[in-house]
Design a protein around this motif. Structure first.
Motif, mmCIF file in Angstrom:
data_model
loop_
_atom_site.group_PDB
_atom_site.id
_atom_site.type_symbol
_atom_site.label_atom_id
_atom_site.label_comp_id
_atom_site.label_asym_id
_atom_site.label_seq_id
_atom_site.Cartn_x
_atom_site.Cartn_y
_atom_site.Cartn_z
ATOM 1 N N ALA A 9 0.824 -1.216 0.000
ATOM 2 C CA ALA A 9 0.000 0.000 0.000
ATOM 3 C C ALA A 9 0.855 1.261 0.000
ATOM 4 C CB ALA A 9 -0.937 -0.006 1.205
ATOM 5 N N ASP A 10 2.041 1.196 0.627
ATOM 6 C CA ASP A 10 2.938 2.353 0.642
ATOM 7 C C ASP A 10 3.374 2.715 -0.774
ATOM 8 O OD1 ASP A 10 2.890 2.287 3.445
ATOM 9 O OD2 ASP A 10 4.682 1.031 3.558
ATOM 10 N N LYS A 61 8.826 -13.300 -2.472
ATOM 11 C CA LYS A 61 7.429 -13.327 -2.921
ATOM 12 C C LYS A 61 6.775 -11.972 -2.680
ATOM 13 C CE LYS A 61 6.519 -18.284 -2.405
ATOM 14 N NZ LYS A 61 5.690 -19.314 -1.710
ATOM 15 N N GLU A 62 7.108 -11.359 -1.557
ATOM 16 C CA GLU A 62 6.549 -10.042 -1.254
ATOM 17 C C GLU A 62 7.069 -9.003 -2.256
ATOM 18 O OE1 GLU A 62 6.201 -6.894 2.485
ATOM 19 O OE2 GLU A 62 7.633 -8.551 2.553
ATOM 20 N N ALA A 71 2.296 -5.490 -8.833
ATOM 21 C CA ALA A 71 1.246 -4.498 -8.596
ATOM 22 C C ALA A 71 1.588 -3.160 -9.240
ATOM 23 C CB ALA A 71 1.032 -4.315 -7.098
ATOM 24 N N LEU A 72 2.864 -2.786 -9.212
ATOM 25 C CA LEU A 72 3.275 -1.525 -9.839
ATOM 26 C C LEU A 72 3.142 -1.602 -11.362
ATOM 27 C CD1 LEU A 72 6.387 -0.643 -7.647
ATOM 28 C CD2 LEU A 72 4.138 0.459 -7.620
ATOM 29 N N CYS A 73 3.483 -2.760 -11.927
ATOM 30 C CA CYS A 73 3.326 -2.927 -13.376
ATOM 31 C C CYS A 73 1.859 -2.869 -13.781
ATOM 32 C CB CYS A 73 3.940 -4.261 -13.817
ATOM 33 S SG CYS A 73 5.746 -4.281 -13.786
ATOM 34 N N ALA A 74 0.989 -3.421 -12.926
ATOM 35 C CA ALA A 74 -0.445 -3.386 -13.219
ATOM 36 C C ALA A 74 -0.996 -1.973 -13.083
ATOM 37 C CB ALA A 74 -1.192 -4.337 -12.284
ATOM 38 N N GLY A 109 3.194 -0.376 -18.913
ATOM 39 C CA GLY A 109 4.271 0.116 -19.759
ATOM 40 C C GLY A 109 5.396 0.809 -19.019
ATOM 41 N N VAL A 110 5.314 0.895 -17.691
ATOM 42 C CA VAL A 110 6.354 1.573 -16.928
ATOM 43 C C VAL A 110 7.665 0.795 -17.022
ATOM 44 C CG1 VAL A 110 5.918 0.380 -14.732
ATOM 45 C CG2 VAL A 110 6.862 2.710 -14.719
#
Length: 265
Positions: free
Chosen positions: A135-136, A169-170, A177-180, A184-185
């Motif tokens: 979440a951070d 895994k974390e 999650a960041l890619c989602a 394209g980042v």
């Protein structure tokens, strides 16, 4: 994925034909800078700065740092990008500064904005996403968005405070999650472990590691290396280690994930 080999020795820039990751802390005292033979990226030395002092007050000011990076880009050449003077969010660092994760994130974004504006497009500073829980990191994305920064358009976006995690895994969950969230980042994973690269290297545009030096410190030197008791500072060992790491990765993780790195600066 572009895999930058971390080194304590800036002089390798003039002689090692693989992408290198060099710290401002080791490069800044050079009166005559080495001319790079391959692409490289600059680390600000933030982890050492904050773990030692708990503040950036003892480090270069943003104005001084931008001036140094401009010099490196001109005199060393082939600089892909430079890390900002960000604020890591590992519990050890947060305890040292006495600030909150949210304040570390706010300062990280503010520093990137100041460096970007001072550089005026002459050099590339990478925005870095800081946090500790998933979440951070998503909150840090929101901070950049509020500041008007389109992370998907940046040549590279760093993901901080992941290199010392024991749970790969974390880390993989955070990267995914960041890619989602940012389709394209082009993400850079700071100090990602080898096992982590095997699991999610295909989601990164680049990463770096200095782990070879620790690995070599507790092993006998390579055959032919007769001038040192171990290879913790040996370019031959470092390059061989990098090759072994890349050979262990899936084919889709070793191909460039983003052309935006080429000629970034």
């Amino acid at each position: 994925m572009r895999f930058y080999l971390g080194t304590h020795h800036p002089g390798w820039l003039r002689r090692i034909a693989v992408p290198l990751f060099v710290s401002d802390r080791t490069l800044r005292d050079y009166k005559r800078l080495p001319r790079a033979v391959e692409r490289w990226a600059l680390d600000s030395g933030g982890f050492t700065e904050l773990s030692t002092h708990g503040t950036w007050a003892n480090g270069p000011s943003p104005r001084e740092y931008v001036a140094r990076v401009r010099r490196y880009a001109t005199e060393v050449g082939k600089l892909d990008w430079a890390a900002p003077q960000d604020w890591m969010c590992e519990p050890r660092i947060v305890a040292k500064t006495g600030l909150s994760v949210a304040e570390h994130q706010r300062r990280t974004v503010a520093n990137y904005l100041e460096l970007r504006d001072r550089a005026a497009g002459e050099v590339v500073f990478a925005p870095v996403l800081q946090g500790f829980e998933l979440a951070d990191y998503l909150h840090c994305v929101d901070l950049y968005d509020t500041a008007g920064v389109d992370l998907t358009a940046a040549p590279i976006v760093g993901v901080g405070s992941v290199c010392r995690r024991q749970g790969t895994k974390e880390a993989a969950r955070i990267i995914a999650a960041l890619c989602a969230r940012l389709p394209g980042v082009a993400l850079h994973g700071f100090g990602i472990k080898t096992i982590g690269l095997r699991h999610y290297g295909q989601m990164l545009a680049s990463s770096d590691s200095l782990a070879w030096s620790y690995h070599a410190r507790y092993r006998a030197p390579l055959p032919g290396c007769t001038t040192h008791k171990n290879c913790a500072n040996c370019p031959k060992y470092a390059v061989r280690w990098r090759t072994r790491v890349l050979d262990l990765l899936p084919a889709d993780a070793t191909e460039p994930a983003s052309h935006r790195l080429d000629g970034a600066a």
